[in-house]
Write a protein that holds these residues in place. Structure first.
Motif, PDB file in Angstrom:
ATOM      1  N   ALA A   1      25.290 -26.316 -31.652  1.00  0.00           N
ATOM      2  CA  ALA A   1      25.781 -27.682 -31.479  1.00  0.00           C
ATOM      3  C   ALA A   1      24.816 -28.730 -32.017  1.00  0.00           C
ATOM      4  O   ALA A   1      25.171 -29.897 -32.146  1.00  0.00           O
ATOM      5  CB  ALA A   1      26.058 -27.956 -30.000  1.00  0.00           C
ATOM      6  N   THR A   2      23.592 -28.339 -32.340  1.00  0.00           N
ATOM      7  CA  THR A   2      22.598 -29.297 -32.815  1.00  0.00           C
ATOM      8  C   THR A   2      21.977 -28.801 -34.117  1.00  0.00           C
ATOM      9  O   THR A   2      22.069 -27.609 -34.450  1.00  0.00           O
ATOM     10  CB  THR A   2      21.480 -29.505 -31.777  1.00  0.00           C
TER      11      THR A   2
ATOM     12  N   LEU B   1      17.130 -27.459 -19.568  1.00  0.00           N
ATOM     13  CA  LEU B   1      18.059 -27.329 -20.694  1.00  0.00           C
ATOM     14  C   LEU B   1      17.312 -26.968 -21.971  1.00  0.00           C
ATOM     15  O   LEU B   1      16.285 -27.553 -22.295  1.00  0.00           O
ATOM     16  CB  LEU B   1      18.836 -28.636 -20.887  1.00  0.00           C
TER      17      LEU B   1
ATOM     18  N   ARG C   1      18.786 -24.820 -25.693  1.00  0.00           N
ATOM     19  CA  ARG C   1      19.657 -25.008 -26.855  1.00  0.00           C
ATOM     20  C   ARG C   1      21.101 -25.231 -26.420  1.00  0.00           C
ATOM     21  O   ARG C   1      21.530 -24.768 -25.367  1.00  0.00           O
ATOM     22  CB  ARG C   1      19.589 -23.774 -27.770  1.00  0.00           C
ATOM     23  N   SER C   2      21.860 -25.958 -27.277  1.00  0.00           N
ATOM     24  CA  SER C   2      23.262 -26.265 -26.976  1.00  0.00           C
ATOM     25  C   SER C   2      24.189 -25.598 -27.984  1.00  0.00           C
ATOM     26  O   SER C   2      23.884 -25.555 -29.182  1.00  0.00           O
ATOM     27  CB  SER C   2      23.484 -27.784 -26.996  1.00  0.00           C
ATOM     28  N   TYR C   3      25.324 -25.105 -27.486  1.00  0.00           N
ATOM     29  CA  TYR C   3      26.299 -24.412 -28.328  1.00  0.00           C
ATOM     30  C   TYR C   3      27.708 -24.878 -27.970  1.00  0.00           C
ATOM     31  O   TYR C   3      28.037 -25.080 -26.806  1.00  0.00           O
ATOM     32  CB  TYR C   3      26.220 -22.887 -28.126  1.00  0.00           C
TER      33      TYR C   3
ATOM     34  N   THR D   1      29.507 -27.260 -12.764  1.00  0.00           N
ATOM     35  CA  THR D   1      29.037 -26.590 -13.967  1.00  0.00           C
ATOM     36  C   THR D   1      28.933 -25.105 -13.668  1.00  0.00           C
ATOM     37  O   THR D   1      28.462 -24.712 -12.594  1.00  0.00           O
ATOM     38  CB  THR D   1      27.659 -27.144 -14.391  1.00  0.00           C
TER      39      THR D   1
ATOM     40  N   HIS E   1      32.135 -31.016 -22.613  1.00  0.00           N
ATOM     41  CA  HIS E   1      31.600 -32.048 -23.499  1.00  0.00           C
ATOM     42  C   HIS E   1      32.773 -32.591 -24.304  1.00  0.00           C
ATOM     43  O   HIS E   1      33.199 -32.002 -25.301  1.00  0.00           O
ATOM     44  CB  HIS E   1      30.538 -31.465 -24.427  1.00  0.00           C
TER      45      HIS E   1
ATOM     46  N   MET F   1      30.955 -26.591 -23.644  1.00  0.00           N
ATOM     47  CA  MET F   1      29.620 -26.476 -24.209  1.00  0.00           C
ATOM     48  C   MET F   1      28.781 -25.527 -23.377  1.00  0.00           C
ATOM     49  O   MET F   1      28.767 -25.599 -22.151  1.00  0.00           O
ATOM     50  CB  MET F   1      28.933 -27.843 -24.274  1.00  0.00           C
TER      51      MET F   1
ATOM     52  N   GLN G   1      24.960 -24.373 -22.700  1.00  0.00           N
ATOM     53  CA  GLN G   1      23.568 -24.761 -22.887  1.00  0.00           C
ATOM     54  C   GLN G   1      22.675 -23.705 -22.250  1.00  0.00           C
ATOM     55  O   GLN G   1      22.763 -23.447 -21.050  1.00  0.00           O
ATOM     56  CB  GLN G   1      23.291 -26.132 -22.257  1.00  0.00           C
ATOM     57  N   SER G   2      21.844 -23.070 -23.079  1.00  0.00           N
ATOM     58  CA  SER G   2      20.937 -22.071 -22.531  1.00  0.00           C
ATOM     59  C   SER G   2      19.901 -22.767 -21.655  1.00  0.00           C
ATOM     60  O   SER G   2      19.475 -23.886 -21.936  1.00  0.00           O
ATOM     61  CB  SER G   2      20.265 -21.282 -23.663  1.00  0.00           C
TER      62      SER G   2
END
Length: 303
Positions: free
Chosen positions: A23-24, A105, A107-109, A134, A153, A158, A160-161
């Motif tokens: 995602a980033t 938080l 990484r985001s996916y 969540t 999101h 989304m 998020q690891s």
């Protein structure tokens, strides 16, 4: 975007097939190292210390060394681990969203529905929105077992690891143990300063100034070469005063509030200029045409 992983979100007997996307991304300008004398590229080679040969990635394995013995782990060895074979994002529990500390938080996916019917995907998304919770999930990605937070999101799920609890360091500083006295006036003035900065967060309002200046520098050097005058490119920068310890905290707070208030004070509106008409035009407008009266019926008969 290209999917980096395919699997399914599972909780109870519900199965939500998904594709995972990063995602980033990093927007930094890529730079490499060169020799300062001749500009030659500095390269790092994977050279074997036994035979002295440069080794390609295809022939590189991983190993663990405990100081006495070395264990070599091949790609086949690593892919045989049960967790690595798992293609499930397993929901462990649903927690109130505010209980997740942002420091955890990682990484985001983005998760994309990976089936002909997206009903289960939309159902999970709406349920998380409605309950304001969540999902804490457990999954394996790229040879790592990970803990994650699955949340909404926009219109997308989304993932998020999360860092493991032992990966977050404890903040232990001696200075925090010192007793500090804060007066009511100092707290009031500090709150006023916070109010003067108050706003709604809009990420698009901010830019990476360093990367923009770096791009300007690169473009200027491409055009002018080593003859580049950085002062002419960026303007001569005033020397900043060395920051020292704030002796009078109240005075610093007061001046900060006043300075911020001055910045936000709207500029006085200018009165709209009244457009004057030319004198000749006004004279014509002022002079009205004389109305011509028609002769009365009696006068017509006399004639």
């Amino acid at each position: 975007m290209r999917a980096i992983w395919k699997g399914a979100v599972t909780f109870g007997l519900v199965n939500v097939p998904v594709k995972v996307y990063a995602a980033t991304e990093d927007h930094d300008i890529a730079l490499h190292q060169v020799h300062d004398e001749d500009g030659g590229r500095i390269r790092y080679q994977r050279r074997c210390e036994i035979c002295g040969k440069v080794v390609d990635y295809a022939h590189i394995d991983k190993a663990f060394d405990d100081g006495e013995r070395t264990v070599v782990l091949t790609d086949d060895d690593l892919s045989s681990l049960p967790e690595e074979k798992s293609r499930e994002i397993d929901v462990v529990e649903f927690v109130p969203s505010e209980q997740i500390d942002p420091i955890m938080l990682d990484r985001s996916y983005f998760l994309e529905p990976d089936s002909s019917s997206a009903k289960s995907y939309v159902l999970l998304r709406r349920t998380l929105e409605q309950t304001d919770r969540t999902a804490i999930v457990h999954f394996a990605l790229r040879q790592k077992t990970r803990l994650g937070a699955l949340r909404v999101h926009g219109d997308v799920l989304m993932l998020q690891s999360l860092l493991w609890s032992d990966e977050v360091r404890e903040a232990s500083f001696a200075a925090l143990d010192e007793r500090v006295r804060i007066t009511a006036k100092e707290l009031e003035m500090s709150s006023a300063l916070v109010d003067s900065f108050a706003s709604d967060f809009s990420p698009e309002d901010f830019t990476d100034d360093y990367q923009a200046q770096l791009r300007t520098l690169i473009d200027a050097k491409l055009e002018q070469g080593e003859a580049l005058d950085t002062d002419a490119t960026f303007g001569e920068q005033p020397e900043k005063e060395a920051g020292g310890e704030v002796i009078d905290l109240m005075e610093a707070l007061r001046r900060s509030v006043e300075r911020n208030a001055a910045k936000k004070k709207p500029a006085p509106k200018k009165k709209a200029a009244v457009k004057k008409e030319p004198a000749a035009k006004k004279a014509v407008a002022a002079k009205k045409p004389t109305a011509t009266k028609e002769p009365s019926a009696e006068k017509k008969r006399r004639a």
